[in-house]
Enzyme design. Structure first.
Site, mmCIF file in Angstrom:
data_model
loop_
_atom_site.group_PDB
_atom_site.id
_atom_site.type_symbol
_atom_site.label_atom_id
_atom_site.label_comp_id
_atom_site.label_asym_id
_atom_site.label_seq_id
_atom_site.Cartn_x
_atom_site.Cartn_y
_atom_site.Cartn_z
ATOM 1 N N SER A 237 -9.978 33.047 58.995
ATOM 2 C CA SER A 237 -8.631 33.542 59.263
ATOM 3 C C SER A 237 -7.636 32.414 59.058
ATOM 4 C CB SER A 237 -8.539 34.076 60.700
ATOM 5 O OG SER A 237 -8.699 33.009 61.625
ATOM 6 N N LYS A 238 -6.378 32.698 59.293
ATOM 7 C CA LYS A 238 -5.322 31.718 59.048
ATOM 8 C C LYS A 238 -5.473 30.461 59.896
ATOM 9 C CE LYS A 238 -1.826 34.993 57.445
ATOM 10 N NZ LYS A 238 -0.492 35.591 57.707
ATOM 11 N N ARG A 239 -6.169 30.568 61.015
ATOM 12 C CA ARG A 239 -6.311 29.361 61.840
ATOM 13 C C ARG A 239 -7.213 28.319 61.161
ATOM 14 N NH1 ARG A 239 -9.398 33.154 64.415
ATOM 15 N NH2 ARG A 239 -11.623 32.716 64.676
#
Length: 467
Positions: A237-239
Protein backbone atom coordinates in the site's frame (compact mmCIF):
# COMPACT_ATOMS: atom_id res chain seq x y z
CA UNK A 1 -13.35 -24.97 -24.99
CA UNK A 2 -11.75 -21.63 -25.83
CA UNK A 3 -9.70 -19.99 -23.09
CA UNK A 4 -11.28 -16.65 -22.23
CA UNK A 5 -9.91 -14.58 -19.36
CA UNK A 6 -10.76 -11.07 -18.26
CA UNK A 7 -9.24 -8.21 -16.36
CA UNK A 8 -11.99 -6.17 -14.76
CA UNK A 9 -10.76 -3.05 -12.93
CA UNK A 10 -12.94 -0.50 -11.19
CA UNK A 11 -12.10 3.00 -12.46
CA UNK A 12 -11.89 4.52 -9.00
CA UNK A 13 -8.18 5.32 -8.97
CA UNK A 14 -4.87 4.43 -10.53
CA UNK A 15 -3.91 0.98 -11.77
CA UNK A 16 -2.19 -0.77 -8.85
CA UNK A 17 0.89 -2.90 -9.47
CA UNK A 18 -1.05 -5.88 -8.10
CA UNK A 19 -3.77 -5.36 -10.69
CA UNK A 20 -1.16 -5.01 -13.41
CA UNK A 21 0.41 -8.30 -12.36
CA UNK A 22 -2.97 -10.06 -12.50
CA UNK A 23 -3.57 -8.59 -15.96
CA UNK A 24 -0.12 -9.77 -17.06
CA UNK A 25 -0.73 -13.35 -15.93
CA UNK A 26 -4.18 -13.30 -17.58
CA UNK A 27 -2.68 -11.96 -20.80
CA UNK A 28 0.16 -14.50 -20.86
CA UNK A 29 -2.25 -17.36 -20.21
CA UNK A 30 -4.58 -16.22 -22.98
CA UNK A 31 -1.75 -15.89 -25.47
CA UNK A 32 -0.19 -19.22 -24.46
CA UNK A 33 -3.60 -20.90 -24.89
CA UNK A 34 -4.41 -19.10 -28.15
CA UNK A 35 -7.42 -17.69 -26.35
CA UNK A 36 -8.90 -14.25 -25.68
CA UNK A 37 -8.00 -11.54 -23.16
CA UNK A 38 -10.96 -9.29 -22.31
CA UNK A 39 -11.00 -5.90 -20.62
CA UNK A 40 -14.16 -5.09 -18.69
CA UNK A 41 -14.72 -1.85 -16.78
CA UNK A 42 -16.65 -2.38 -13.55
CA UNK A 43 -17.92 1.15 -12.99
CA UNK A 44 -21.02 0.62 -10.86
CA UNK A 45 -19.54 2.67 -8.00
CA UNK A 46 -20.80 5.89 -9.54
CA UNK A 47 -19.63 8.09 -6.67
CA UNK A 48 -15.99 7.06 -7.02
CA UNK A 49 -15.72 5.98 -10.65
CA UNK A 50 -14.48 8.48 -13.23
CA UNK A 51 -13.71 8.61 -16.93
CA UNK A 52 -10.32 10.07 -16.06
CA UNK A 53 -9.48 6.99 -13.99
CA UNK A 54 -10.72 4.70 -16.78
CA UNK A 55 -8.53 6.48 -19.32
CA UNK A 56 -5.56 6.24 -16.97
CA UNK A 57 -6.03 2.50 -16.45
CA UNK A 58 -6.42 1.86 -20.17
CA UNK A 59 -3.33 3.96 -20.93
CA UNK A 60 -1.27 2.11 -18.31
CA UNK A 61 -2.35 -1.30 -19.63
CA UNK A 62 -1.39 -0.27 -23.15
CA UNK A 63 1.96 1.02 -21.88
CA UNK A 64 2.53 -2.40 -20.31
CA UNK A 65 1.83 -3.99 -23.70
CA UNK A 66 -1.22 -5.87 -22.42
CA UNK A 67 -3.54 -5.30 -25.35
CA UNK A 68 -6.98 -6.87 -25.22
CA UNK A 69 -9.07 -8.72 -27.80
CA UNK A 70 -12.39 -7.34 -26.57
CA UNK A 71 -13.08 -4.27 -24.50
CA UNK A 72 -14.93 -0.97 -24.06
CA UNK A 73 -12.86 0.85 -26.67
CA UNK A 74 -12.84 -1.83 -29.37
CA UNK A 75 -16.06 -3.71 -28.71
CA UNK A 76 -16.58 -7.42 -29.17
CA UNK A 77 -19.30 -10.06 -29.49
CA UNK A 78 -20.31 -10.00 -25.81
CA UNK A 79 -20.47 -6.28 -25.08
CA UNK A 80 -21.05 -3.76 -23.79
CA UNK A 81 -17.85 -3.95 -21.74
CA UNK A 82 -18.74 -1.26 -19.20
CA UNK A 83 -21.11 -2.34 -16.46
CA UNK A 84 -23.02 0.97 -16.49
CA UNK A 85 -23.82 0.39 -20.17
CA UNK A 86 -24.93 -3.14 -19.34
CA UNK A 87 -27.22 -1.72 -16.66
CA UNK A 88 -28.84 0.54 -19.27
CA UNK A 89 -29.61 -2.55 -21.37
CA UNK A 90 -31.38 -4.20 -18.42
CA UNK A 91 -29.05 -7.22 -18.40
CA UNK A 92 -28.85 -7.59 -14.62
CA UNK A 93 -32.57 -7.01 -14.04
CA UNK A 94 -33.36 -10.01 -16.23
CA UNK A 95 -31.33 -12.44 -14.12
CA UNK A 96 -32.33 -10.90 -10.81
CA UNK A 97 -35.97 -11.56 -11.74
CA UNK A 98 -35.05 -15.11 -12.72
CA UNK A 99 -33.58 -15.68 -9.25
CA UNK A 100 -36.72 -14.27 -7.65
CA UNK A 101 -38.95 -16.48 -9.76
CA UNK A 102 -36.99 -19.53 -8.61
CA UNK A 103 -37.20 -18.33 -4.98
CA UNK A 104 -33.41 -18.09 -4.78
CA UNK A 105 -33.81 -14.37 -4.18
CA UNK A 106 -36.51 -12.03 -2.92
CA UNK A 107 -37.48 -8.38 -2.90
CA UNK A 108 -36.95 -6.45 0.30
CA UNK A 109 -38.92 -3.32 1.16
CA UNK A 110 -37.17 -0.98 3.59
CA UNK A 111 -38.48 1.45 6.14
CA UNK A 112 -38.63 5.14 5.19
CA UNK A 113 -35.20 5.70 6.71
CA UNK A 114 -33.92 2.65 4.74
CA UNK A 115 -32.47 1.08 7.86
CA UNK A 116 -34.77 -1.91 8.36
CA UNK A 117 -36.44 -4.44 6.09
CA UNK A 118 -40.17 -4.23 6.68
CA UNK A 119 -41.31 -6.72 4.05
CA UNK A 120 -39.96 -9.59 1.94
CA UNK A 121 -41.87 -10.61 -1.19
CA UNK A 122 -41.59 -12.10 -4.70
CA UNK A 123 -43.99 -10.06 -6.84
CA UNK A 124 -42.35 -8.04 -9.62
CA UNK A 125 -45.48 -5.89 -9.99
CA UNK A 126 -45.53 -5.15 -6.27
CA UNK A 127 -41.85 -4.15 -6.37
CA UNK A 128 -42.55 -1.78 -9.28
CA UNK A 129 -45.41 -0.22 -7.35
CA UNK A 130 -43.28 0.45 -4.29
CA UNK A 131 -40.50 1.94 -6.44
CA UNK A 132 -43.01 4.27 -8.13
CA UNK A 133 -43.97 5.48 -4.67
CA UNK A 134 -40.32 6.32 -3.99
CA UNK A 135 -39.84 3.40 -1.62
CA UNK A 136 -36.48 1.69 -1.16
CA UNK A 137 -36.58 -1.82 -2.66
CA UNK A 138 -33.65 -4.16 -3.12
CA UNK A 139 -33.19 -7.72 -4.35
CA UNK A 140 -31.57 -10.08 -1.86
CA UNK A 141 -30.03 -13.44 -2.69
CA UNK A 142 -30.95 -16.30 -0.38
CA UNK A 143 -27.95 -18.47 0.46
CA UNK A 144 -28.79 -22.19 0.52
CA UNK A 145 -27.93 -24.50 3.36
CA UNK A 146 -24.94 -26.82 3.21
CA UNK A 147 -21.39 -26.28 2.03
CA UNK A 148 -19.81 -24.78 -1.06
CA UNK A 149 -16.84 -26.70 -2.36
CA UNK A 150 -14.66 -25.79 -5.33
CA UNK A 151 -11.21 -26.39 -6.71
CA UNK A 152 -8.83 -23.46 -6.80
CA UNK A 153 -5.95 -23.76 -9.28
CA UNK A 154 -3.49 -22.26 -6.79
CA UNK A 155 -4.86 -23.47 -3.46
CA UNK A 156 -6.47 -26.80 -4.21
CA UNK A 157 -9.78 -27.91 -2.73
CA UNK A 158 -11.64 -25.15 -0.90
CA UNK A 159 -14.67 -25.62 1.35
CA UNK A 160 -16.96 -23.00 2.90
CA UNK A 161 -19.90 -23.50 5.24
CA UNK A 162 -22.81 -21.56 3.74
CA UNK A 163 -24.15 -20.76 7.22
CA UNK A 164 -21.28 -18.30 7.67
CA UNK A 165 -22.84 -16.03 5.04
CA UNK A 166 -25.88 -13.82 5.53
CA UNK A 167 -28.35 -13.27 2.71
CA UNK A 168 -26.79 -10.74 0.31
CA UNK A 169 -28.12 -7.75 -1.60
CA UNK A 170 -27.59 -8.31 -5.33
CA UNK A 171 -29.59 -5.37 -6.71
CA UNK A 172 -29.52 -2.05 -4.89
CA UNK A 173 -32.51 0.27 -4.60
CA UNK A 174 -31.05 2.49 -7.33
CA UNK A 175 -31.21 -0.40 -9.78
CA UNK A 176 -27.48 -1.06 -9.79
CA UNK A 177 -26.14 -4.59 -9.23
CA UNK A 178 -23.69 -5.31 -6.44
CA UNK A 179 -20.24 -6.65 -7.27
CA UNK A 180 -20.82 -10.33 -6.51
CA UNK A 181 -23.92 -10.48 -8.69
CA UNK A 182 -22.70 -8.39 -11.62
CA UNK A 183 -19.43 -10.29 -11.91
CA UNK A 184 -21.24 -13.63 -12.15
CA UNK A 185 -23.64 -12.40 -14.82
CA UNK A 186 -20.87 -10.74 -16.82
CA UNK A 187 -18.42 -13.64 -16.59
CA UNK A 188 -21.10 -16.09 -17.69
CA UNK A 189 -22.39 -14.01 -20.59
CA UNK A 190 -18.86 -13.22 -21.73
CA UNK A 191 -18.03 -16.94 -21.60
CA UNK A 192 -15.10 -16.46 -19.21
CA UNK A 193 -13.37 -19.82 -18.76
CA UNK A 194 -10.87 -18.88 -16.02
CA UNK A 195 -11.22 -16.28 -13.29
CA UNK A 196 -7.74 -15.28 -12.14
CA UNK A 197 -7.60 -12.68 -9.35
CA UNK A 198 -6.00 -11.81 -6.03
CA UNK A 199 -6.64 -13.94 -2.99
CA UNK A 200 -8.42 -11.00 -1.33
CA UNK A 201 -11.39 -12.14 -3.45
CA UNK A 202 -11.30 -15.69 -2.09
CA UNK A 203 -14.23 -15.19 0.30
CA UNK A 204 -16.31 -13.74 -2.55
CA UNK A 205 -15.96 -16.90 -4.60
CA UNK A 206 -18.35 -19.16 -2.64
CA UNK A 207 -20.98 -16.42 -2.79
CA UNK A 208 -20.56 -16.18 -6.53
CA UNK A 209 -20.60 -19.95 -6.96
CA UNK A 210 -23.94 -20.14 -5.16
CA UNK A 211 -25.33 -17.59 -7.63
CA UNK A 212 -23.91 -19.58 -10.56
CA UNK A 213 -25.63 -22.71 -9.29
CA UNK A 214 -28.90 -20.94 -8.58
CA UNK A 215 -28.96 -19.77 -12.20
CA UNK A 216 -28.00 -23.24 -13.46
CA UNK A 217 -24.76 -22.05 -15.03
CA UNK A 218 -21.47 -23.87 -15.49
CA UNK A 219 -18.64 -22.65 -13.29
CA UNK A 220 -15.43 -21.21 -14.65
CA UNK A 221 -12.13 -22.31 -13.15
CA UNK A 222 -10.95 -20.12 -10.29
CA UNK A 223 -7.45 -19.10 -9.31
CA UNK A 224 -6.62 -16.79 -6.43
CA UNK A 225 -3.02 -15.63 -6.50
CA UNK A 226 -1.26 -14.39 -3.36
CA UNK A 227 -1.15 -10.65 -2.84
CA UNK A 228 1.95 -8.55 -3.36
CA UNK A 229 3.32 -7.53 0.04
CA UNK A 230 5.51 -4.74 1.32
CA UNK A 231 8.72 -5.26 3.26
CA UNK A 232 6.71 -5.61 6.49
CA UNK A 233 4.77 -8.56 5.02
CA UNK A 234 1.49 -6.63 4.83
CA UNK A 235 -0.40 -6.00 1.56
CA UNK A 236 1.44 -3.47 -0.56
CA UNK A 237 0.00 0.00 0.00
CA UNK A 238 1.00 3.65 -0.05
CA UNK A 239 2.66 3.36 3.34
CA UNK A 240 5.33 1.22 1.67
CA UNK A 241 5.87 3.67 -1.17
CA UNK A 242 4.36 4.26 -4.59
CA UNK A 243 2.04 1.49 -5.81
CA UNK A 244 0.61 2.80 -9.08
CA UNK A 245 1.79 1.86 -12.54
CA UNK A 246 1.71 5.55 -13.48
CA UNK A 247 4.30 6.31 -10.79
CA UNK A 248 6.80 3.84 -12.21
CA UNK A 249 6.19 5.22 -15.68
CA UNK A 250 6.93 8.78 -14.56
CA UNK A 251 9.90 7.59 -12.48
CA UNK A 252 11.52 6.26 -15.62
CA UNK A 253 10.99 2.51 -15.51
CA UNK A 254 10.90 0.87 -18.95
CA UNK A 255 7.69 -0.98 -19.76
CA UNK A 256 9.57 -4.18 -20.62
CA UNK A 257 11.45 -4.00 -17.30
CA UNK A 258 8.23 -3.31 -15.41
CA UNK A 259 6.42 -6.38 -16.75
CA UNK A 260 9.65 -8.37 -16.32
CA UNK A 261 9.67 -7.53 -12.62
CA UNK A 262 5.95 -8.19 -12.20
CA UNK A 263 6.44 -11.59 -13.82
CA UNK A 264 9.07 -12.44 -11.21
CA UNK A 265 6.44 -11.93 -8.48
CA UNK A 266 5.02 -15.41 -8.89
CA UNK A 267 6.49 -16.87 -12.06
CA UNK A 268 9.56 -19.03 -11.45
CA UNK A 269 11.29 -18.11 -14.68
CA UNK A 270 14.70 -19.57 -15.48
CA UNK A 271 16.31 -16.12 -15.51
CA UNK A 272 15.77 -12.79 -13.81
CA UNK A 273 16.16 -10.39 -16.70
CA UNK A 274 13.99 -11.22 -19.70
CA UNK A 275 11.18 -10.01 -21.92
CA UNK A 276 8.00 -11.87 -20.86
CA UNK A 277 6.50 -11.29 -24.30
CA UNK A 278 9.29 -13.38 -25.80
CA UNK A 279 8.67 -16.25 -23.37
CA UNK A 280 4.94 -16.79 -23.73
CA UNK A 281 5.44 -20.47 -24.53
CA UNK A 282 7.30 -20.96 -21.24
CA UNK A 283 4.50 -19.46 -19.12
CA UNK A 284 2.45 -21.92 -17.07
CA UNK A 285 -0.50 -20.56 -15.12
CA UNK A 286 -0.77 -23.80 -13.16
CA UNK A 287 2.82 -23.48 -11.88
CA UNK A 288 2.60 -19.97 -10.45
CA UNK A 289 3.83 -19.72 -6.89
CA UNK A 290 1.26 -19.83 -4.10
CA UNK A 291 3.56 -17.87 -1.79
CA UNK A 292 3.18 -14.11 -1.25
CA UNK A 293 5.69 -12.00 -3.17
CA UNK A 294 7.54 -9.09 -1.59
CA UNK A 295 7.74 -5.94 -3.70
CA UNK A 296 11.34 -4.75 -3.71
CA UNK A 297 11.78 -1.19 -4.94
CA UNK A 298 15.54 -1.60 -5.31
CA UNK A 299 15.10 -4.81 -7.28
CA UNK A 300 12.78 -3.27 -9.86
CA UNK A 301 15.35 -0.50 -10.40
CA UNK A 302 18.08 -3.11 -10.79
CA UNK A 303 16.02 -5.03 -13.35
CA UNK A 304 15.36 -1.78 -15.17
CA UNK A 305 19.06 -0.92 -15.23
CA UNK A 306 19.86 -4.31 -16.71
CA UNK A 307 17.39 -3.75 -19.53
CA UNK A 308 18.74 -0.25 -20.14
CA UNK A 309 22.23 -1.63 -20.61
CA UNK A 310 21.21 -4.67 -22.67
CA UNK A 311 19.09 -2.99 -25.33
CA UNK A 312 20.39 -1.18 -28.39
CA UNK A 313 21.19 2.41 -27.48
CA UNK A 314 18.96 3.66 -30.32
CA UNK A 315 16.03 1.78 -28.79
CA UNK A 316 16.88 3.19 -25.37
CA UNK A 317 16.84 6.70 -26.82
CA UNK A 318 13.37 6.06 -28.27
CA UNK A 319 12.18 4.97 -24.81
CA UNK A 320 13.76 8.07 -23.32
CA UNK A 321 12.10 10.38 -25.85
CA UNK A 322 8.66 8.93 -25.09
CA UNK A 323 9.28 9.33 -21.38
CA UNK A 324 10.69 12.85 -21.78
CA UNK A 325 7.72 14.01 -23.87
CA UNK A 326 5.66 14.13 -20.67
CA UNK A 327 8.24 14.19 -17.88
CA UNK A 328 11.18 16.21 -19.25
CA UNK A 329 10.15 17.95 -22.50
CA UNK A 330 13.21 20.22 -22.54
CA UNK A 331 15.32 17.12 -23.21
CA UNK A 332 13.73 16.62 -26.62
CA UNK A 333 15.98 19.32 -28.05
CA UNK A 334 19.07 17.20 -27.32
CA UNK A 335 18.80 15.01 -30.39
CA UNK A 336 19.77 17.33 -33.25
CA UNK A 337 23.09 15.48 -33.59
CA UNK A 338 22.12 11.77 -33.61
CA UNK A 339 25.67 10.45 -33.40
CA UNK A 340 26.59 12.69 -30.47
CA UNK A 341 23.41 11.90 -28.53
CA UNK A 342 23.91 8.20 -29.18
CA UNK A 343 27.42 8.35 -27.73
CA UNK A 344 26.24 10.38 -24.73
CA UNK A 345 23.44 7.97 -23.85
CA UNK A 346 25.67 4.97 -24.38
CA UNK A 347 28.12 6.07 -21.68
CA UNK A 348 25.48 7.57 -19.36
CA UNK A 349 23.43 4.37 -19.17
CA UNK A 350 26.31 2.40 -17.67
CA UNK A 351 25.81 3.81 -14.17
CA UNK A 352 22.07 4.51 -13.94
CA UNK A 353 18.93 2.45 -13.43
CA UNK A 354 16.07 4.76 -14.50
CA UNK A 355 15.28 7.08 -17.37
CA UNK A 356 14.96 9.92 -14.88
CA UNK A 357 18.53 9.53 -13.64
CA UNK A 358 19.65 8.92 -17.22
CA UNK A 359 18.30 12.35 -18.06
CA UNK A 360 20.14 13.88 -15.09
CA UNK A 361 23.39 12.26 -16.22
CA UNK A 362 22.97 13.28 -19.86
CA UNK A 363 21.88 16.88 -19.29
CA UNK A 364 25.40 18.39 -18.77
CA UNK A 365 26.51 16.98 -22.12
CA UNK A 366 23.89 19.06 -23.92
CA UNK A 367 23.50 22.17 -21.79
CA UNK A 368 25.91 24.72 -20.36
CA UNK A 369 27.40 23.84 -17.00
CA UNK A 370 26.63 26.38 -14.30
CA UNK A 371 30.25 27.15 -13.46
CA UNK A 372 29.31 29.78 -10.88
CA UNK A 373 27.87 27.08 -8.67
CA UNK A 374 30.89 24.81 -8.83
CA UNK A 375 32.36 23.70 -5.53
CA UNK A 376 35.84 22.35 -5.99
CA UNK A 377 37.12 19.98 -3.27
CA UNK A 378 40.54 21.69 -3.35
CA UNK A 379 40.11 25.18 -4.77
CA UNK A 380 43.79 25.94 -4.15
CA UNK A 381 45.00 23.40 -6.67
CA UNK A 382 41.97 23.43 -9.00
CA UNK A 383 43.34 26.09 -11.33
CA UNK A 384 46.62 24.23 -11.78
CA UNK A 385 44.77 20.96 -12.48
CA UNK A 386 42.52 22.55 -15.08
CA UNK A 387 45.37 24.43 -16.77
CA UNK A 388 47.51 21.29 -16.97
CA UNK A 389 44.56 19.28 -18.23
CA UNK A 390 43.83 21.86 -20.94
CA UNK A 391 47.44 21.77 -22.15
CA UNK A 392 47.53 18.00 -22.33
CA UNK A 393 44.16 17.72 -24.09
CA UNK A 394 45.11 20.41 -26.60
CA UNK A 395 48.29 18.57 -27.57
CA UNK A 396 46.75 15.11 -28.03
CA UNK A 397 47.39 13.95 -31.57
CA UNK A 398 45.00 10.99 -31.57
CA UNK A 399 41.60 11.52 -29.89
CA UNK A 400 40.63 8.27 -28.22
CA UNK A 401 39.79 7.06 -24.73
CA UNK A 402 43.17 5.38 -24.20
CA UNK A 403 45.17 8.54 -24.95
CA UNK A 404 42.80 10.68 -22.89
CA UNK A 405 43.16 8.37 -19.89
CA UNK A 406 46.96 8.41 -20.20
CA UNK A 407 47.03 12.22 -20.37
CA UNK A 408 44.71 12.67 -17.39
CA UNK A 409 46.58 10.20 -15.22
CA UNK A 410 49.79 12.11 -15.87
CA UNK A 411 48.39 15.20 -14.12
CA UNK A 412 50.10 15.66 -10.77
CA UNK A 413 49.59 18.55 -8.37
CA UNK A 414 51.19 18.63 -4.96
CA UNK A 415 48.76 17.94 -2.15
CA UNK A 416 46.01 16.50 -4.36
CA UNK A 417 45.09 12.83 -4.67
CA UNK A 418 44.10 11.23 -7.96
CA UNK A 419 40.50 11.11 -6.73
CA UNK A 420 40.53 14.84 -6.00
CA UNK A 421 42.02 15.62 -9.42
CA UNK A 422 39.32 13.55 -11.08
CA UNK A 423 36.64 15.37 -9.06
CA UNK A 424 37.97 18.74 -10.17
CA UNK A 425 37.78 17.65 -13.79
CA UNK A 426 34.27 16.19 -13.44
CA UNK A 427 33.02 19.44 -11.92
CA UNK A 428 34.78 21.48 -14.61
CA UNK A 429 33.39 19.50 -17.51
CA UNK A 430 29.98 18.31 -16.24
CA UNK A 431 29.24 20.40 -13.17
CA UNK A 432 28.92 17.46 -10.78
CA UNK A 433 31.09 14.90 -9.04
CA UNK A 434 28.99 11.86 -10.01
CA UNK A 435 29.21 11.39 -13.77
CA UNK A 436 29.74 8.70 -16.38
CA UNK A 437 33.32 7.46 -16.72
CA UNK A 438 35.62 10.50 -16.78
CA UNK A 439 37.75 9.42 -19.75
CA UNK A 440 34.73 8.34 -21.77
CA UNK A 441 33.01 11.64 -20.92
CA UNK A 442 36.00 13.66 -22.18
CA UNK A 443 36.06 11.60 -25.37
CA UNK A 444 32.33 12.02 -26.06
CA UNK A 445 32.29 15.74 -25.24
CA UNK A 446 35.02 16.20 -27.84
CA UNK A 447 38.13 18.33 -27.79
CA UNK A 448 36.35 21.60 -28.65
CA UNK A 449 33.73 21.37 -25.85
CA UNK A 450 36.31 20.16 -23.35
CA UNK A 451 38.70 23.06 -23.97
CA UNK A 452 35.84 25.56 -23.99
CA UNK A 453 34.61 24.36 -20.59
CA UNK A 454 38.11 24.24 -19.16
CA UNK A 455 38.76 27.86 -20.21
CA UNK A 456 35.46 28.95 -18.72
CA UNK A 457 36.35 27.34 -15.38
CA UNK A 458 39.83 28.91 -15.46
CA UNK A 459 38.33 32.35 -15.96
CA UNK A 460 35.92 31.88 -13.06
CA UNK A 461 38.72 30.76 -10.73
CA UNK A 462 41.02 33.56 -11.83
CA UNK A 463 38.34 36.17 -11.23
CA UNK A 464 37.62 34.69 -7.82
CA UNK A 465 41.31 34.74 -6.85
CA UNK A 466 41.61 38.43 -7.78
CA UNK A 467 38.53 39.46 -5.83
Amino acid sequence: METRVRFAPSPTGFLHVGGARTALFDWLFARKSKGKFILRIEDTDTERSSKESERSIIDDLKWCGLLWDEGPDIGGPYGPYRQTERIEKGIYDLYAKSLIDSKNAYYALYSDDSKEIVKKFYSHEEATGYKEQGKSVTVIFRFPEGKTVFHDIAKGEMEFDNSTFEDMVIMKSNGFPTYNFAVVVDDHLMKISHVVRGEDHLTNTPKQIMIYKALGWELPEFMHIPLILGADKTPLSKRHGATSVSYFRSYGILNVAFVNYLALLGWSAREEVFDPFEKIDEFDLYSLSNKPAIFDYKKIEWVNGQHMRKMDVEKLIEHFKRWASSEFPDALKWFNDPEYSKNVFDICRQKVNTLKVLGDFAKPFFEDVNTDAQKYPQERGALEVISTFEDKISSLKVWNVENIEKAVREISVNGLSTKEIFQILRITLLGQTVTPGLFESVYVLGRERVIERAKKAENILNEKSRS
